[in-house]
Motif scaffolding. Structure first.
Motif, PDB file in Angstrom:
ATOM      1  N   MET A  85      55.057  46.639  44.099  1.00 16.39           N
ATOM      2  CA  MET A  85      54.946  45.635  44.236  1.00 16.39           C
ATOM      3  C   MET A  85      55.367  44.558  43.091  1.00 16.39           C
ATOM      4  O   MET A  85      55.446  45.109  42.240  1.00 16.39           O
ATOM      5  CB  MET A  85      53.560  45.044  44.941  1.00 16.39           C
ATOM      6  N   GLY A  86      55.997  43.512  43.397  1.00  8.40           N
ATOM      7  CA  GLY A  86      56.295  42.627  42.396  1.00  8.40           C
ATOM      8  C   GLY A  86      55.146  42.131  41.481  1.00  8.40           C
ATOM      9  O   GLY A  86      54.084  42.467  41.658  1.00  8.40           O
ATOM     10  N   GLY A  87      55.352  41.265  40.575  1.00  5.70           N
ATOM     11  CA  GLY A  87      54.262  40.750  39.851  1.00  5.70           C
ATOM     12  C   GLY A  87      53.910  41.637  38.418  1.00  5.70           C
ATOM     13  O   GLY A  87      52.948  41.354  37.819  1.00  5.70           O
ATOM     14  N   GLN A  88      54.698  42.570  38.126  1.00  5.75           N
ATOM     15  CA  GLN A  88      54.664  43.218  36.997  1.00  5.75           C
ATOM     16  C   GLN A  88      54.526  42.477  35.729  1.00  5.75           C
ATOM     17  O   GLN A  88      53.945  42.790  34.733  1.00  5.75           O
ATOM     18  CB  GLN A  88      55.574  44.503  37.021  1.00  5.75           C
ATOM     19  N   ASP A  89      55.286  41.321  35.771  1.00  7.98           N
ATOM     20  CA  ASP A  89      55.361  40.474  34.689  1.00  7.98           C
ATOM     21  C   ASP A  89      54.722  39.209  34.855  1.00  7.98           C
ATOM     22  O   ASP A  89      54.893  38.379  33.915  1.00  7.98           O
ATOM     23  CB  ASP A  89      57.139  39.958  34.434  1.00  7.98           C
ATOM     24  N   CYS A  90      53.618  39.245  35.569  1.00  7.08           N
ATOM     25  CA  CYS A  90      53.021  38.084  35.805  1.00  7.08           C
ATOM     26  C   CYS A  90      52.024  37.918  34.407  1.00  7.08           C
ATOM     27  O   CYS A  90      51.282  38.814  34.186  1.00  7.08           O
ATOM     28  CB  CYS A  90      51.979  38.293  37.039  1.00  7.08           C
TER      29      CYS A  90
ATOM     30  N   LEU B 297      47.847  38.466  34.807  1.00 13.22           N
ATOM     31  CA  LEU B 297      47.489  39.882  34.912  1.00 13.22           C
ATOM     32  C   LEU B 297      47.864  40.721  33.887  1.00 13.22           C
ATOM     33  O   LEU B 297      48.780  41.319  33.754  1.00 13.22           O
ATOM     34  CB  LEU B 297      47.551  40.713  36.330  1.00 13.22           C
ATOM     35  N   TYR B 298      46.881  40.955  32.916  1.00 10.77           N
ATOM     36  CA  TYR B 298      47.332  41.465  31.375  1.00 10.77           C
ATOM     37  C   TYR B 298      47.282  42.864  31.607  1.00 10.77           C
ATOM     38  O   TYR B 298      48.039  43.459  30.688  1.00 10.77           O
ATOM     39  CB  TYR B 298      46.582  40.919  30.423  1.00 10.77           C
ATOM     40  N   SER B 299      46.772  43.628  32.344  1.00  6.48           N
ATOM     41  CA  SER B 299      46.740  45.186  32.208  1.00  6.48           C
ATOM     42  C   SER B 299      46.835  45.845  33.539  1.00  6.48           C
ATOM     43  O   SER B 299      46.722  44.871  34.671  1.00  6.48           O
ATOM     44  CB  SER B 299      45.569  45.679  31.806  1.00  6.48           C
ATOM     45  N   SER B 300      47.411  46.919  33.551  1.00 10.87           N
ATOM     46  CA  SER B 300      47.663  47.612  34.968  1.00 10.87           C
ATOM     47  C   SER B 300      46.430  47.706  35.818  1.00 10.87           C
ATOM     48  O   SER B 300      46.327  47.674  36.943  1.00 10.87           O
ATOM     49  CB  SER B 300      48.239  49.034  34.557  1.00 10.87           C
ATOM     50  N   ARG B 301      45.058  47.928  35.047  1.00  8.08           N
ATOM     51  CA  ARG B 301      43.860  47.973  35.789  1.00  8.08           C
ATOM     52  C   ARG B 301      43.725  46.504  36.425  1.00  8.08           C
ATOM     53  O   ARG B 301      43.157  46.497  37.614  1.00  8.08           O
ATOM     54  CB  ARG B 301      42.692  48.195  34.710  1.00  8.08           C
ATOM     55  N   ASP B 302      44.015  45.448  35.720  1.00  7.29           N
ATOM     56  CA  ASP B 302      43.788  44.150  36.336  1.00  7.29           C
ATOM     57  C   ASP B 302      44.661  43.792  37.516  1.00  7.29           C
ATOM     58  O   ASP B 302      44.319  43.458  38.656  1.00  7.29           O
ATOM     59  CB  ASP B 302      44.117  42.956  35.540  1.00  7.29           C
TER      60      ASP B 302
ATOM     61  N   SER C 260      46.065  46.435  39.344  1.00 12.21           N
ATOM     62  CA  SER C 260      45.744  47.059  40.536  1.00 12.21           C
ATOM     63  C   SER C 260      44.518  46.680  41.295  1.00 12.21           C
ATOM     64  O   SER C 260      44.537  46.494  42.372  1.00 12.21           O
ATOM     65  CB  SER C 260      45.408  48.722  40.056  1.00 12.21           C
ATOM     66  N   ALA C 261      43.687  46.250  40.630  1.00 13.61           N
ATOM     67  CA  ALA C 261      42.428  45.528  41.214  1.00 13.61           C
ATOM     68  C   ALA C 261      42.710  44.094  42.081  1.00 13.61           C
ATOM     69  O   ALA C 261      42.084  44.048  43.109  1.00 13.61           O
ATOM     70  CB  ALA C 261      41.423  45.070  40.233  1.00 13.61           C
ATOM     71  N   PHE C 262      43.708  43.528  41.425  1.00 16.03           N
ATOM     72  CA  PHE C 262      44.073  42.309  42.083  1.00 16.03           C
ATOM     73  C   PHE C 262      44.906  42.464  43.485  1.00 16.03           C
ATOM     74  O   PHE C 262      44.503  42.138  44.653  1.00 16.03           O
ATOM     75  CB  PHE C 262      45.120  41.466  41.122  1.00 16.03           C
TER      76      PHE C 262
ATOM     77  N   LEU D 162      44.544  45.488  45.257  1.00 15.04           N
ATOM     78  CA  LEU D 162      43.735  46.114  46.209  1.00 15.04           C
ATOM     79  C   LEU D 162      42.688  45.012  46.809  1.00 15.04           C
ATOM     80  O   LEU D 162      42.689  45.006  48.013  1.00 15.04           O
ATOM     81  CB  LEU D 162      42.814  47.245  45.573  1.00 15.04           C
ATOM     82  N   ALA D 163      42.278  43.864  45.947  1.00 11.69           N
ATOM     83  CA  ALA D 163      41.488  42.948  46.674  1.00 11.69           C
ATOM     84  C   ALA D 163      42.245  42.209  47.658  1.00 11.69           C
ATOM     85  O   ALA D 163      41.853  41.675  48.714  1.00 11.69           O
ATOM     86  CB  ALA D 163      40.984  42.265  45.613  1.00 11.69           C
ATOM     87  N   ILE D 164      43.743  41.801  47.244  1.00  9.37           N
ATOM     88  CA  ILE D 164      44.441  41.030  48.263  1.00  9.37           C
ATOM     89  C   ILE D 164      44.975  41.860  49.627  1.00  9.37           C
ATOM     90  O   ILE D 164      44.625  41.433  50.770  1.00  9.37           O
ATOM     91  CB  ILE D 164      45.695  40.607  47.506  1.00  9.37           C
ATOM     92  N   GLN D 165      44.887  43.056  49.267  1.00 12.97           N
ATOM     93  CA  GLN D 165      45.609  44.026  50.537  1.00 12.97           C
ATOM     94  C   GLN D 165      44.187  44.178  51.319  1.00 12.97           C
ATOM     95  O   GLN D 165      44.455  44.446  52.664  1.00 12.97           O
ATOM     96  CB  GLN D 165      45.852  45.401  50.022  1.00 12.97           C
ATOM     97  N   THR D 166      43.030  44.476  50.824  1.00 12.82           N
ATOM     98  CA  THR D 166      41.842  44.596  51.768  1.00 12.82           C
ATOM     99  C   THR D 166      41.212  43.238  52.268  1.00 12.82           C
ATOM    100  O   THR D 166      40.143  43.282  52.911  1.00 12.82           O
ATOM    101  CB  THR D 166      40.752  45.406  51.119  1.00 12.82           C
ATOM    102  N   ALA D 167      41.704  42.162  51.713  1.00  4.43           N
ATOM    103  CA  ALA D 167      41.225  40.989  52.408  1.00  4.43           C
ATOM    104  C   ALA D 167      41.351  40.842  53.921  1.00  4.43           C
ATOM    105  O   ALA D 167      42.235  41.309  54.599  1.00  4.43           O
ATOM    106  CB  ALA D 167      41.945  39.781  51.713  1.00  4.43           C
ATOM    107  N   THR D 168      40.233  40.412  54.399  1.00  3.20           N
ATOM    108  CA  THR D 168      40.162  40.185  56.101  1.00  3.20           C
ATOM    109  C   THR D 168      40.685  39.013  56.588  1.00  3.20           C
ATOM    110  O   THR D 168      40.675  38.479  57.691  1.00  3.20           O
ATOM    111  CB  THR D 168      38.987  40.708  56.631  1.00  3.20           C
TER     112      THR D 168
END
Length: 67
Positions: free
Chosen positions: A1-6, A9-14, A16-18, A20-26
């Motif tokens: 997904m995009g946003g790699q240069d955002c 979000l400084y790390s790949s962990r941040d 990924s967490a971001f 995942l949180a967006i994709q699982t939001a209801t």
């Protein structure tokens, strides 16, 4: 997904967490909460993550009440 240069979000962990949180939001309310948690504005989100922003458009405005 995009946003790699955002800048927000400084790390790949941040990132990924971001994502995942967006994709699982209801609901869109949950998405806004995630954005606030990561200190992102809605404009930054749509500019940096257009694919995720498209998936959010299909979410209901509020969470459904528990049955």
């Amino acid at each position: 997904m995009g946003g790699q240069d955002c800048d927000y979000l400084y790390s790949s962990r941040d990132l990924s967490a971001f994502e995942l949180a967006i994709q699982t939001a209801t609901s869109r309310v949950q998405v806004v909460e995630v954005l606030h948690g990561f200190n992102l504005t809605e404009e930054d989100f749509t500019d940096s993550f257009p694919d995720l922003a498209k998936t959010v458009q299909n979410l209901p405005d509020r969470t459904s009440p528990a049955a």
